[in-house]
Design a protein around this motif. Structure first.
Motif, PDB file in Angstrom:
ATOM      1  N   LYS A 148       5.779 -58.267 -96.196  1.00  0.00           N
ATOM      2  CA  LYS A 148       5.338 -56.800 -97.192  1.00  0.00           C
ATOM      3  C   LYS A 148       3.619 -56.588 -96.883  1.00  0.00           C
ATOM      4  O   LYS A 148       3.027 -55.183 -97.068  1.00  0.00           O
ATOM      5  N   GLU A 149       3.240 -57.426 -96.155  1.00  0.00           N
ATOM      6  CA  GLU A 149       1.683 -57.038 -95.679  1.00  0.00           C
ATOM      7  C   GLU A 149       1.120 -56.229 -94.844  1.00  0.00           C
ATOM      8  O   GLU A 149       0.434 -55.806 -94.553  1.00  0.00           O
ATOM      9  N   THR A 150       2.214 -55.888 -94.134  1.00  0.00           N
ATOM     10  CA  THR A 150       2.249 -54.506 -93.207  1.00  0.00           C
ATOM     11  C   THR A 150       2.432 -53.304 -93.674  1.00  0.00           C
ATOM     12  O   THR A 150       2.087 -52.862 -93.070  1.00  0.00           O
ATOM     13  N   ILE A 151       2.959 -53.063 -95.115  1.00  0.00           N
ATOM     14  CA  ILE A 151       3.247 -51.742 -95.651  1.00  0.00           C
ATOM     15  C   ILE A 151       1.272 -51.457 -96.171  1.00  0.00           C
ATOM     16  O   ILE A 151       1.327 -51.624 -97.265  1.00  0.00           O
ATOM     17  N   THR A 152       1.429 -50.377 -96.203  1.00  0.00           N
ATOM     18  CA  THR A 152      -0.057 -50.403 -95.905  1.00  0.00           C
ATOM     19  C   THR A 152      -0.176 -48.377 -95.897  1.00  0.00           C
ATOM     20  O   THR A 152       0.407 -48.093 -95.661  1.00  0.00           O
ATOM     21  N   ASP A 153      -1.372 -48.083 -96.596  1.00  0.00           N
ATOM     22  CA  ASP A 153      -1.786 -46.674 -96.821  1.00  0.00           C
ATOM     23  C   ASP A 153      -3.149 -45.944 -97.162  1.00  0.00           C
ATOM     24  O   ASP A 153      -4.149 -47.277 -97.432  1.00  0.00           O
ATOM     25  N   CYS A 154      -3.333 -44.911 -95.975  1.00  0.00           N
ATOM     26  CA  CYS A 154      -5.122 -44.665 -95.758  1.00  0.00           C
ATOM     27  C   CYS A 154      -5.417 -44.636 -97.241  1.00  0.00           C
ATOM     28  O   CYS A 154      -5.170 -44.371 -98.252  1.00  0.00           O
ATOM     29  N   ASN A 175     -12.440 -57.017 -71.605  1.00  0.00           N
ATOM     30  CA  ASN A 175     -11.300 -56.264 -71.993  1.00  0.00           C
ATOM     31  C   ASN A 175     -11.408 -56.864 -73.387  1.00  0.00           C
ATOM     32  O   ASN A 175     -11.912 -57.257 -74.068  1.00  0.00           O
ATOM     33  N   VAL A 176     -10.149 -56.147 -73.736  1.00  0.00           N
ATOM     34  CA  VAL A 176      -9.829 -56.830 -75.028  1.00  0.00           C
ATOM     35  C   VAL A 176      -7.770 -56.445 -75.022  1.00  0.00           C
ATOM     36  O   VAL A 176      -7.308 -55.869 -74.610  1.00  0.00           O
ATOM     37  N   LYS A 177      -8.127 -57.642 -76.541  1.00  0.00           N
ATOM     38  CA  LYS A 177      -6.683 -57.981 -76.769  1.00  0.00           C
ATOM     39  C   LYS A 177      -5.860 -57.735 -78.054  1.00  0.00           C
ATOM     40  O   LYS A 177      -7.271 -58.098 -79.063  1.00  0.00           O
ATOM     41  N   LEU A 178      -5.458 -57.283 -79.059  1.00  0.00           N
ATOM     42  CA  LEU A 178      -4.728 -57.082 -79.303  1.00  0.00           C
ATOM     43  C   LEU A 178      -4.091 -58.173 -79.753  1.00  0.00           C
ATOM     44  O   LEU A 178      -2.693 -57.606 -79.751  1.00  0.00           O
ATOM     45  N   ILE A 179      -4.439 -58.889 -80.889  1.00  0.00           N
ATOM     46  CA  ILE A 179      -3.610 -60.121 -81.810  1.00  0.00           C
ATOM     47  C   ILE A 179      -2.735 -59.990 -82.482  1.00  0.00           C
ATOM     48  O   ILE A 179      -2.896 -60.239 -83.624  1.00  0.00           O
ATOM     49  N   LEU A 180      -1.214 -59.842 -82.764  1.00  0.00           N
ATOM     50  CA  LEU A 180      -0.974 -59.538 -84.383  1.00  0.00           C
ATOM     51  C   LEU A 180      -0.332 -61.524 -84.496  1.00  0.00           C
ATOM     52  O   LEU A 180       0.773 -61.485 -83.583  1.00  0.00           O
ATOM     53  N   LEU A 181      -1.046 -61.776 -85.048  1.00  0.00           N
ATOM     54  CA  LEU A 181      -0.943 -63.125 -85.677  1.00  0.00           C
ATOM     55  C   LEU A 181       0.661 -63.521 -86.078  1.00  0.00           C
ATOM     56  O   LEU A 181      -0.161 -63.543 -87.849  1.00  0.00           O
ATOM     57  N   ASN A 182       1.656 -63.780 -86.113  1.00  0.00           N
ATOM     58  CA  ASN A 182       2.603 -63.733 -87.283  1.00  0.00           C
ATOM     59  C   ASN A 182       2.727 -65.006 -88.038  1.00  0.00           C
ATOM     60  O   ASN A 182       3.594 -66.059 -87.028  1.00  0.00           O
ATOM     61  N   PHE A 183       2.452 -64.980 -89.177  1.00  0.00           N
ATOM     62  CA  PHE A 183       2.672 -67.101 -89.573  1.00  0.00           C
ATOM     63  C   PHE A 183       4.221 -67.195 -90.389  1.00  0.00           C
ATOM     64  O   PHE A 183       4.979 -66.322 -90.077  1.00  0.00           O
ATOM     65  N   VAL A 184       4.485 -68.345 -89.491  1.00  0.00           N
ATOM     66  CA  VAL A 184       6.186 -68.431 -89.555  1.00  0.00           C
ATOM     67  C   VAL A 184       6.409 -69.572 -90.910  1.00  0.00           C
ATOM     68  O   VAL A 184       5.673 -70.875 -90.560  1.00  0.00           O
ATOM     69  N   ASN A 185       6.534 -69.400 -91.750  1.00  0.00           N
ATOM     70  CA  ASN A 185       7.184 -70.606 -93.073  1.00  0.00           C
ATOM     71  C   ASN A 185       6.131 -70.724 -93.930  1.00  0.00           C
ATOM     72  O   ASN A 185       5.069 -72.339 -94.172  1.00  0.00           O
ATOM     73  N   ASP A 186       5.340 -70.129 -94.160  1.00  0.00           N
ATOM     74  CA  ASP A 186       4.079 -70.088 -94.832  1.00  0.00           C
ATOM     75  C   ASP A 186       3.967 -71.094 -96.505  1.00  0.00           C
ATOM     76  O   ASP A 186       4.775 -69.864 -97.292  1.00  0.00           O
ATOM     77  N   ASP A 237       2.650 -45.088 -93.936  1.00  0.00           N
ATOM     78  CA  ASP A 237       3.590 -46.163 -94.108  1.00  0.00           C
ATOM     79  C   ASP A 237       2.851 -47.443 -93.216  1.00  0.00           C
ATOM     80  O   ASP A 237       2.605 -48.568 -93.850  1.00  0.00           O
ATOM     81  N   ASN A 238       2.230 -47.190 -91.859  1.00  0.00           N
ATOM     82  CA  ASN A 238       1.660 -48.252 -91.549  1.00  0.00           C
ATOM     83  C   ASN A 238       0.794 -47.330 -90.848  1.00  0.00           C
ATOM     84  O   ASN A 238       0.160 -47.827 -89.640  1.00  0.00           O
ATOM     85  N   TYR A 239      -0.039 -46.932 -91.886  1.00  0.00           N
ATOM     86  CA  TYR A 239      -1.662 -47.416 -91.541  1.00  0.00           C
ATOM     87  C   TYR A 239      -2.424 -48.968 -90.928  1.00  0.00           C
ATOM     88  O   TYR A 239      -3.598 -48.132 -90.063  1.00  0.00           O
ATOM     89  N   GLN A 240      -2.514 -49.668 -91.362  1.00  0.00           N
ATOM     90  CA  GLN A 240      -3.338 -50.688 -90.284  1.00  0.00           C
ATOM     91  C   GLN A 240      -3.165 -50.701 -89.336  1.00  0.00           C
ATOM     92  O   GLN A 240      -3.867 -51.235 -88.379  1.00  0.00           O
ATOM     93  N   LEU A 241      -1.623 -51.261 -88.908  1.00  0.00           N
ATOM     94  CA  LEU A 241      -1.268 -50.597 -87.362  1.00  0.00           C
ATOM     95  C   LEU A 241      -1.867 -50.185 -86.503  1.00  0.00           C
ATOM     96  O   LEU A 241      -2.282 -49.814 -85.457  1.00  0.00           O
ATOM     97  N   ALA A 242      -1.356 -49.324 -87.212  1.00  0.00           N
ATOM     98  CA  ALA A 242      -1.991 -47.706 -86.437  1.00  0.00           C
ATOM     99  C   ALA A 242      -3.697 -47.704 -86.616  1.00  0.00           C
ATOM    100  O   ALA A 242      -4.046 -47.279 -85.339  1.00  0.00           O
TER     101      ALA A 242
END
Length: 233
Positions: free
Chosen positions: A103-109, A173-184, A147-152
């Motif tokens: 649910k942390e990925t759901i955002t709005d401007c 160079n630049v990388k965007l890392i989506l660091l997704n934690f499992v079993n927090d 809905d996906n404003y943050q990723l945008a």
């Protein structure tokens, strides 16, 4: 404590990120990425502060010659990043977005002024259209600005920081890392993401709704990393 406040966190992705960047744990990210990272944030020396890219601390860390003038594409209040680091070997800037719950990925401007909304909308539309060939107005309005404003906006800053690399002394160079934690463990068992596949499927659904492909975002520098949540001492 708000999610962007200073100081040690007590739960969620903010705590997971702080632990992952700590001296005891950071070798794990180094191994996953393939090089040692030099961290600006979130680290104890800076009271775990999370920075906007236009702040003096970041500009100095990256050696951006013209400073805040380079960020006119966005209002003065920018996104704050969960993690900022530079690769020791490749001089790659790593912009890290950490999540431990779907649910942390759901955002709005949330911009309030008309001028800010217009500037954000124009910049996002430009990146959506020119980089990802997304020309459907409804898709941009409903899934990039809502809905996906943050990723945008993270995709926007990925692109803009790539453009600024020619003016920087300390990254190339630049990388965007989506660091997704499992079993927090700070989430209730019923709410935890327990399977790597859940993150993959979740982001595939987000990419589809935004009208972009995983191949396209990876080509531009997005890297998705699943990470077993650090042990809490």
């Amino acid at each position: 404590m708000s999610n962007t406040s200073k100081g040690p966190a007590s739960k969620g992705s903010k705590l997971m990120m702080q632990m992952a960047a700590s001296p005891l744990q950071k070798h794990i990210i180094d191994k996953k990425i393939g090089e040692e990272l030099l961290w600006l944030s979130p680290i104890a020396q800076n009271d775990y502060e999370e920075y906007q890219l236009s702040e003096d601390e970041v500009i100095n860390f990256l050696g951006l010659n013209t400073g805040k003038a380079d960020f006119k594409f966005w209002p003065s209040r920018q996104p704050q990043w969960d993690g900022i680091a530079v690769g020791k070997d490749t001089a790659t800037l790593y912009l890290i977005e950490a999540k431990s719950h779907l649910k942390e990925t759901i955002t709005d401007c949330s911009a309030t002024s008309d001028d800010s909304k217009k500037l954000i909308s124009n910049t996002i539309q430009d990146i959506a259209k020119t980089i990802y060939n997304v020309n459907d107005v409804k898709t941009i309005k409903n899934h990039w600005m809502k809905d996906n404003y943050q990723l945008a906006n993270r995709l926007v800053f990925l692109q803009k920081m790539k453009e600024l690399s020619s003016k920087a002394q300390f990254y190339e160079n630049v990388k965007l890392i989506l660091l997704n934690f499992v079993n927090d463990p700070t989430w209730d068992e019923k709410e935890r993401v327990t399977d790597v596949k859940d993150w993959k499927d979740h982001y595939n659904s987000i990419f589809d709704s935004m009208g972009i492909s995983r191949d396209a975002v990876e080509k531009e520098g997005l890297v998705e990393i699943e990470y077993s949540a650090p042990y809490i001492y």
